[in-house]
Each structure stands twice: as C-alpha cells, then as structure tokens.
Design a protein around this motif. Structure first.
Motif, PDB file in Angstrom:
ATOM      1  N   GLY A 163      79.166  93.255  60.544  1.00 48.20           N
ATOM      2  CA  GLY A 163      78.606  94.550  60.883  1.00 48.20           C
ATOM      3  C   GLY A 163      78.654  95.536  59.738  1.00 48.20           C
ATOM      4  N   ARG A 164      78.925  95.022  58.520  1.00 46.45           N
ATOM      5  CA  ARG A 164      78.980  95.902  57.349  1.00 46.45           C
ATOM      6  C   ARG A 164      77.720  95.769  56.501  1.00 46.45           C
ATOM      7  N   ILE A 165      77.490  96.806  55.692  1.00 51.57           N
ATOM      8  CA  ILE A 165      76.377  96.823  54.745  1.00 51.57           C
ATOM      9  C   ILE A 165      76.926  96.584  53.348  1.00 51.57           C
ATOM     10  N   LYS A 166      76.179  95.833  52.552  1.00 53.63           N
ATOM     11  CA  LYS A 166      76.519  95.682  51.139  1.00 53.63           C
ATOM     12  C   LYS A 166      75.477  96.420  50.304  1.00 53.63           C
ATOM     13  N   VAL A 167      75.963  97.153  49.323  1.00 56.63           N
ATOM     14  CA  VAL A 167      75.108  97.957  48.453  1.00 56.63           C
ATOM     15  C   VAL A 167      75.158  97.350  47.056  1.00 56.63           C
ATOM     16  N   ASN A 168      73.983  97.053  46.496  1.00 61.25           N
ATOM     17  CA  ASN A 168      73.886  96.411  45.179  1.00 61.25           C
ATOM     18  C   ASN A 168      73.067  97.289  44.230  1.00 61.25           C
ATOM     19  N   PRO A 169      73.658  98.377  43.702  1.00 60.43           N
ATOM     20  CA  PRO A 169      72.885  99.311  42.875  1.00 60.43           C
ATOM     21  C   PRO A 169      72.265  98.682  41.637  1.00 60.43           C
TER      22      PRO A 169
END
Length: 244
Positions: A163-169
C-alpha cells in the motif's frame, strides 16, 4: 486504502509531474498530500550523493534510511558518516538486521555463500520493511538505464502488497546526468568508484568491474541475480508502476 484508489493516486501524480525535472519531482513529492509521508532510502553507494544532495537542499529534515547490513565495505560506512555531516542530514536513521534473527540464521556470516536471496532478505529486505512502517512511501535512486527490469520506470509507482508509493525522481536520468550533477555541485564520490566499483553493495557480493563490462556486472557476479530484493514483494520483482 483500496487498490483502485492507490492506482488513481499514482496515475494522478505521474500525470501531474510528467514533464518536471528530477529535483522538481522530489520537491513536489515531499509536499504533495497525495504522495503522503515519505522517507528517502539510500545505500550511500556510487551515485547516492546526487539524491542525498537534492534532499539536503530541498528539505533537509526528510527522514533518510540507511541499511547497515553489517557486511558493507568500511569505505561505505566512512562515506556515509562524511556525507551525513557535510549535507547536514537532520534525520538519518541507521537500520540494522534483527540481532536475534542474525544469531539464529547467520551467526557465522556465511549465508551469502549458500543462499544470496535469503541473505538479502535477512539483512536488507526485512529490516527495510520494518523501517518503513508508518510511511506512506519511499524515495529511491533507481534509474531506467541501470537494468532491463527498470527500462520503463516511472516517477511514481506502487509497491504491491504494502500500500506504499515509491518515488523515483532520477528515473529518466542518464549516466552523464549523474556525473554532471556531481561535478557542478562538487560532490564527493564514493572512494571505491575510482578503484573499479561503479555499483557498490555488500563486500562479499561486490567485485570490481572491468572496462567495457556493464556497471552492475560486479554485483552477484556469475549469478542469476540483479536486484538485492528491496524492490521485490513476496520474492517477486515489482513492476506495478502506472505509466506516465
């Protein structure tokens, strides 16, 4: 949160920041309510200083999680300490494997010789999942050019099963972008890079890379393994991003 709502959030985030720069994606993600409460997970490896620097100039109080597997190079540990001080990282959280679990399953530190996946799960995956408890998502330094499994990486993706989001800037950055950013900002390189280690993990499972070899070929050399496991859920590679 229902899975459909999570997909909608990730889709909206990718649409909103589709054409933004890496630092803009990071800055907005740290403030956007749809991204939630985030932590940066950093290995303090060969390219980690770029994202660590971006966090330090954007929001230095961002929680930074560093997993000390207790099998890292001494150079990595020294580099971590020096960067944390230089960049004034205000909330560095050093996470280690569970001591009782280590004593029970790998007291002699030989598990990596018999089962590298089990060793990574013991020393990286499970400690990280415990550290991320209470966070809505986490920021990674993954990039499309690193491996074939990352070729379609989006800025925002879903970590299936949590249920988590991963952020890949840095998803769309090339290797030259990394080098240019480090040079322009006069950032120190990991000391092992100059000794032939363009990708750095645990000491027993990382070897120097020869000229012309893939930069990640020194990780788990001669094994059918390209990821440590922290981007896996239930032993399977996560590929649940929503296209930007």
């Amino acid at each position: 949160m229902p899975q459909s709502d999570l997909y909608a959030r990730v889709r909206a985030l990718n649409d909103r920041y589709r054409h933004h720069s890496a630092i803009s994606v990071l800055e907005h993600a740290l403030r956007d309510p749809q991204a939630g409460k985030l932590a940066l997970v950093s290995s303090f490896g060969a390219e980690s200083v770029v994202l660590l620097h971006m966090v330090s100039v954007t929001q230095a109080a961002t929680p930074v999680i560093f997993i000390d597997t207790e099998m890292l190079f001494a150079e990595t540990l020294v580099y971590q300490q020096e960067l944390a001080e230089r960049l004034n990282l205000r909330d560095l959280r050093i996470i280690r494997p569970d001591a009782q679990e280590l004593a029970r399953t790998d007291a002699k530190q030989t598990l990596h010789r018999r089962d590298t996946d089990a060793c990574c799960a013991l020393r990286k995956t499970r400690p990280l999942q415990r550290a991320l408890s209470g966070f809505d998502g986490w920021i990674t330094g993954r990039k499309r050019y690193q491996t074939g499994t990352r070729a379609t990486l989006d800025f925002f993706e879903i970590e299936d099963g949590t249920g988590r989001i991963k952020v890949n800037p840095l998803a769309h950055w090339a290797r030259d972008d990394i080098r240019t950013y480090m040079e322009e900002n006069r950032l120190p390189r990991h000391p092992l890079v100059s000794r032939g280690y363009p990708s750095i993990g645990c000491m027993p499972c990382t070897t120097p890379v020869k000229p012309g070899e893939d930069p990640r070929s020194g990780r788990w050399r001669d094994q059918d393994k390209t990821e440590c496991g922290i981007h896996f859920v239930n032993g399977k590679l996560v590929r649940k991003g929503v296209s930007a």
